[in-house]
Write an enzyme that holds these catalytic residues in place. Structure first.
Site, PDB file in Angstrom:
ATOM      1  N   ASP A  66     -36.313  -3.292 -42.381  1.00 19.36           N
ATOM      2  CA  ASP A  66     -35.299  -3.694 -41.413  1.00 19.36           C
ATOM      3  C   ASP A  66     -35.629  -5.125 -40.994  1.00 19.36           C
ATOM      4  O   ASP A  66     -36.490  -5.349 -40.150  1.00 19.36           O
ATOM      5  CB  ASP A  66     -35.305  -2.734 -40.218  1.00 19.36           C
ATOM      6  CG  ASP A  66     -34.292  -3.132 -39.157  1.00 19.36           C
ATOM      7  OD1 ASP A  66     -33.724  -4.234 -39.258  1.00 19.36           O
ATOM      8  OD2 ASP A  66     -34.089  -2.336 -38.220  1.00 19.36           O
ATOM      9  N   TYR A  74     -27.210  -1.549 -21.150  1.00 18.42           N
ATOM     10  CA  TYR A  74     -28.567  -1.310 -20.639  1.00 18.42           C
ATOM     11  C   TYR A  74     -28.681  -1.626 -19.137  1.00 18.42           C
ATOM     12  O   TYR A  74     -29.695  -2.162 -18.702  1.00 18.42           O
ATOM     13  CB  TYR A  74     -29.593  -2.176 -21.387  1.00 18.42           C
ATOM     14  CG  TYR A  74     -29.518  -2.087 -22.895  1.00 18.42           C
ATOM     15  CD1 TYR A  74     -29.697  -0.880 -23.554  1.00 18.42           C
ATOM     16  CD2 TYR A  74     -29.299  -3.232 -23.672  1.00 18.42           C
ATOM     17  CE1 TYR A  74     -29.648  -0.804 -24.948  1.00 18.42           C
ATOM     18  CE2 TYR A  74     -29.241  -3.165 -25.054  1.00 18.42           C
ATOM     19  CZ  TYR A  74     -29.424  -1.951 -25.686  1.00 18.42           C
ATOM     20  OH  TYR A  74     -29.380  -1.894 -27.051  1.00 18.42           O
ATOM     21  N   LYS A 110     -27.984  -9.780 -37.177  1.00 20.11           N
ATOM     22  CA  LYS A 110     -28.282 -10.786 -36.152  1.00 20.11           C
ATOM     23  C   LYS A 110     -28.001 -12.231 -36.564  1.00 20.11           C
ATOM     24  O   LYS A 110     -26.864 -12.663 -36.447  1.00 20.11           O
ATOM     25  CB  LYS A 110     -29.723 -10.591 -35.676  1.00 20.11           C
ATOM     26  CG  LYS A 110     -29.852  -9.321 -34.815  1.00 20.11           C
ATOM     27  CD  LYS A 110     -30.919  -9.420 -33.758  1.00 20.11           C
ATOM     28  CE  LYS A 110     -30.763  -8.352 -32.707  1.00 20.11           C
ATOM     29  NZ  LYS A 110     -31.401  -7.061 -33.008  1.00 20.11           N
TER      30      LYS A 110
HETATM   31  C1  LIG Z   1     -30.988  -5.702 -33.113  1.00 22.49           C
HETATM   32  C2  LIG Z   1     -31.622  -4.845 -34.140  1.00 22.49           C
HETATM   33  C3  LIG Z   1     -30.926  -3.761 -34.715  1.00 22.49           C
HETATM   34  C4  LIG Z   1     -29.535  -3.378 -34.270  1.00 22.49           C
HETATM   35  O1  LIG Z   1     -28.592  -4.346 -34.535  1.00 22.49           O
HETATM   36  P1  LIG Z   1     -27.176  -4.314 -33.755  1.00 22.49           P
HETATM   37  O2  LIG Z   1     -26.418  -5.435 -34.375  1.00 22.49           O
HETATM   38  O3  LIG Z   1     -27.487  -4.501 -32.312  1.00 22.49           O
HETATM   39  O4  LIG Z   1     -26.576  -2.981 -34.029  1.00 22.49           O
HETATM   40  C5  LIG Z   1     -31.567  -3.038 -35.692  1.00 22.49           C
HETATM   41  N1  LIG Z   1     -32.822  -3.336 -36.099  1.00 22.49           N
HETATM   42  C6  LIG Z   1     -33.507  -4.364 -35.569  1.00 22.49           C
HETATM   43  C7  LIG Z   1     -34.878  -4.668 -36.084  1.00 22.49           C
HETATM   44  C8  LIG Z   1     -32.948  -5.132 -34.567  1.00 22.49           C
HETATM   45  O5  LIG Z   1     -33.656  -6.134 -34.016  1.00 22.49           O
END
Ligand SMILES: *Cc1c(COP(=O)(O)O)cnc(C)c1O
Length: 421
Positions: free
Chosen positions: A234, A12, A263
């Site tokens: 998600d 980025y 994460k």
């Molecule tokens: C960070 C994030 C992703 C992507 O995860 P990566 O490990 O960076 O591929 C997807 N969804 C949400 C809500 C996120 O915060």
């Protein structure tokens, strides 16, 4: 060692104008140690991952033990204890409807897998045309093409690729009667082509730290129940305590069909992600026909070291009072950041769990200035879009949290004066 980044391409970043990045040499607890001798408090838990602080001894030892035994083995045709244990422990943390854990290496891929699961669920039931998704304004679900296609192209970081990916259907969050009716009509009109709805429950994180109440999630659920449409949560950012409960879904009456985790799953030590399906979803894949199998399999899927780290992280959630720490952080952020509302140029202050964000008017040209200011105060914060925010490790001390809060309020006061002169 040299600081020459000639061959590094950074995320980025406009490489032509990027200031030389700081070099980290060590992390411990809430601190990042820099080569230049200074230390920073990691106010954003290194992209929201290091919930127990960095290099937690329990996680580190678990990783070391696993590396000595087996750092990797392919998951096609082979299994191992760390993955078996982790899958059953993750299922125990979730509502009883959840049954199967599919591991991958990153959040974006966990989202890709969730989307594929949803599409294949319908295909397995003879509904070949249900391949579209509803996603929400300000949504962010990852950087890979499938995930980008269900992220808000205007608010997120994907506008450049707008014409590249598959078109899905964007909706506003149903926050009032009118938007509820719009949302219902959207479902009614497109039910034949919609596989599912994907949402970051309670906190749309990368899309601008937008919070919404559990009621919104429940109203989405009440409406979608009337249709043949799946629901995907998600929880890559919200999972593992960030919003004040183990998962954001615990604050709602809603149980999705699929949930994505990532994460903080390994406490910020190593990459791992998971897509978890309910029994209902999983059962649709069971058949004597090989074509019903879930066709996905990352090379490093369920890496034993990553699974060992995640198991150790779950130990810490069991043994230590992480969720209470989050609530304490929430109280302090609410009190501490509230003052920012008096600053000229501040539009909003939002706090949920261990996330506090201050939304500003017009910071586009001030982002670099703000980042530098925070570093000069000894805190690592990364403002973006129109947001200055913190997502500290849950183990942060009151003194350190206070330092973050005071840095934000002081620097925003300074910013406001600079701006209005
Ligand atoms: C960070 C994030 C992703 C992507 O995860 P990566 O490990 O960076 O591929 C997807 N969804 C949400 C809500 C996120 O915060």
């Amino acid at each position: 060692m040299s600081n020459n980044i000639r061959n590094l391409w950074l995320p980025y970043s406009q490489m032509k104008t990027i200031p030389t990045p700081l070099k980290a040499v060590k992390t411990l607890g809430t601190k990042i140690y820099l080569e230049n001798g200074s230390t920073l408090i990691d106010g954003i838990s290194s992209w929201w991952t290091a919930c127990h602080g960095h290099n937690h001894p329990h996680i580190k030892n678990s990783i070391k033990k696993q590396v000595d035994k087996m750092s990797h083995v392919m998951f096609g045709g082979l299994i191992h204890d760390q993955a078996i244990e982790l899958s059953s422990r993750i299922i125990k943390t979730l509502p009883q409807e959840f049954y199967k854990v599919f591991f991958s290496d990153s959040g974006s891929i966990a989202v890709e897998v969730a989307l594929k699961m949803a599409v294949q669920y319908w295909k397995n039931r003879g509904e070949e045309n249900k391949t579209k998704f509803i996603y929400f304004k300000h949504a962010y679900h990852g950087d890979s093409s499938g995930a980008m296609a269900v992220s808000d192209p205007d608010e997120g970081m994907h506008s450049i690729f707008k014409n590249y990916f598959t078109k899905h259907i964007q909706s506003d969050l149903p926050k009032c009667k009118r938007t509820e009716i719009d949302f219902m009509n959207l479902l009614r009109k497109n039910e034949h082509s919609i596989a599912g709805i994907i949402i970051e429950p309670l906190l749309q994180a990368a899309g601008g730290m937008k919070t919404h109440s559990p009621k919104i999630i429940n109203s989405i659920e009440n409406i979608r129940k009337k249709f043949k449409v799946l629901l995907i949560f998600d929880e890559i950012a919200t999972g593992f305590g960030r919003t004040g409960t183990m998962y954001a879904l615990n604050q709602t009456n809603t149980i999705p069909d699929i949930i994505c985790l990532g994460k903080a799953i390994t406490g910020g030590s190593i990459s791992l992600a998971a897509t978890i399906a309910t029994k209902k979803i999983y059962n649709s894949f069971l058949s004597y026909d090989e074509n019903f199998a879930l066709m996905h399999g990352p090379t490093y899927m369920a890496n034993p070291v990553a699974c060992a780290a995640a198991n150790a992280s779950l130990d810490l959630f069991e043994k230590e009072n992480r969720i209470e720490q989050v609530i304490e952080i929430q109280n302090r952020l609410e009190k501490g950041l509230h003052e920012c509302l008096n600053i000229n140029g501040v539009r909003d202050v939002r706090v949920i769990g261990a996330m506090g964000a201050v939304q500003l008017n017009n910071i586009e040209n001030d982002i670099k200035w703000l980042k530098k200011k925070f570093i000069s105060k000894g805190v690592w914060l990364r403002p973006y879009g129109d947001i200055v925010y913190t997502m500290p490790p849950f183990v942060i001390s009151n003194k350190e949290l206070n330092k973050i809060i005071v840095s934000i309020t002081d620097i925003l006061h300074e910013w406001s004066i600079k701006k209005n002169n």
